[in-house]
Design a protein around this motif. Structure first.
Motif, PDB file in Angstrom:
ATOM      1  N   ILE A 105      -4.705   3.849   4.891  1.00 35.23           N
ATOM      2  CA  ILE A 105      -3.430   4.469   5.231  1.00 35.23           C
ATOM      3  C   ILE A 105      -3.713   5.743   6.029  1.00 35.23           C
ATOM      4  N   ASP A 106      -2.903   5.995   7.031  1.00 36.01           N
ATOM      5  CA  ASP A 106      -3.090   7.150   7.908  1.00 36.01           C
ATOM      6  C   ASP A 106      -3.229   8.439   7.089  1.00 36.01           C
ATOM      7  N   VAL A 165      -0.829  10.204   4.083  1.00 29.65           N
ATOM      8  CA  VAL A 165      -1.335  10.465   2.734  1.00 29.65           C
ATOM      9  C   VAL A 165      -1.208  11.944   2.396  1.00 29.65           C
ATOM     10  N   LEU A 203       1.020   4.338  -2.774  1.00 29.63           N
ATOM     11  CA  LEU A 203       0.855   5.742  -2.417  1.00 29.63           C
ATOM     12  C   LEU A 203       2.001   6.586  -2.959  1.00 29.63           C
ATOM     13  N   ASP A 246       0.817  -1.213   0.000  1.00 24.97           N
ATOM     14  CA  ASP A 246       0.000   0.000   0.000  1.00 24.97           C
ATOM     15  C   ASP A 246       0.852   1.265   0.000  1.00 24.97           C
ATOM     16  N   LEU A 247       1.965   1.247   0.750  1.00 19.36           N
ATOM     17  CA  LEU A 247       2.828   2.421   0.817  1.00 19.36           C
ATOM     18  C   LEU A 247       3.528   2.650  -0.519  1.00 19.36           C
ATOM     19  N   ARG A 276      -8.030   2.243   1.485  1.00 22.86           N
ATOM     20  CA  ARG A 276      -6.909   1.404   1.913  1.00 22.86           C
ATOM     21  C   ARG A 276      -6.687   1.460   3.430  1.00 22.86           C
ATOM     22  N   GLN A 320      -6.449   5.790  -1.151  1.00 22.69           N
ATOM     23  CA  GLN A 320      -5.359   5.366  -0.283  1.00 22.69           C
ATOM     24  C   GLN A 320      -5.659   5.579   1.201  1.00 22.69           C
ATOM     25  N   HIS A 321      -6.395   6.634   1.550  1.00 18.54           N
ATOM     26  CA  HIS A 321      -6.748   6.830   2.962  1.00 18.54           C
ATOM     27  C   HIS A 321      -8.062   6.141   3.315  1.00 18.54           C
TER      28      HIS A 321
END
Length: 207
Positions: free
Chosen positions: A112-113, A117, A68, A64-65, A110, A106-107
């Motif tokens: 992600i913090d 992001v 991003l 995921d990272l 997914r 992505q946030h």
């Protein structure tokens, strides 16, 4: 209009973005303004290569990272190579997706913090923000049915479970609530003619 403006069309898959963005382009050109069409991921030779990597189903192992940061890298190149020069010459940039998609997918989808992001997004954007983002809002179930009925394949992000796509949809709506002056939401379950009419009305108010 001395300086250019940037208009983004974003939102649910199958909501009619491709058709609506063409209609908006024709309207803007009818106002004797030059339009630069682009998309994300993509928009530049480097960005298109990154697009193939990001959206390919051949890379299910992508972290995921990593995803991003690839979006961020493509956006930085997109701005430097294509968007800034167009705006500086007074053109209207019309983009299929942009930074709002990263926050949604992505946030919100997914997980992600948000701070991380935003950091990647802000690093790429360097203070830049589109003039207006038009969100074509549609239930993902309807959107996927439309995509499949056209015989189109699904890319790596589209081919996720409905819960993922629901979270992404909610992400767009949350952003519109957070920044009402930057977003315009259109109900894409309406007829295509109505959706196009509303999109052109939103753009007309800027020109």
């Amino acid at each position: 209009m001395n300086n250019g403006i940037m208009i983004v069309l974003d939102g649910s898959n199958g909501a009619g973005k491709s058709t609506v963005i063409k209609a908006v382009k024709e309207y803007i050109e009818s106002r004797q303004l030059e339009v630069v069409m682009t998309r994300e991921p993509g928009g530049t030779p480097i960005g298109e290569k990154l697009r193939n990597i990001i959206l390919s189903k051949e890379h299910p192992e992508m972290d995921d990272l990593t995803e991003l940061m690839l979006f961020g890298a493509g956006r930085a190149q997109h701005l430097a190579e294509k968007i800034y020069p167009a705006l500086e010459s007074g053109k209207v940039v019309l983009s299929d997706r942009f930074d709002s998609a990263t926050i949604s997918f992505q946030h919100f989808a997914r997980g992600i913090d948000r701070e991380l992001v935003d950091k990647i997004n802000n690093l790429a954007l360097n203070g830049f923000s589109p003039t207006l983002t038009i969100i074509l809002d549609l239930d993902p179930r309807i959107g996927l049915d439309r995509v499949r009925s056209r015989g189109e394949g699904l890319d790596r992000l589209e081919d996720q479970d409905l819960l993922f796509l629901d979270r992404a949809r909610n992400g767009y709506l949350r952003q519109a609530e957070e920044f009402p002056n930057k977003f315009y939401v259109i109900d894409a379950s309406q007829s295509l003619e109505k959706v196009i009419s509303e999109a052109i009305l939103a753009v007309e108010q800027l020109l």
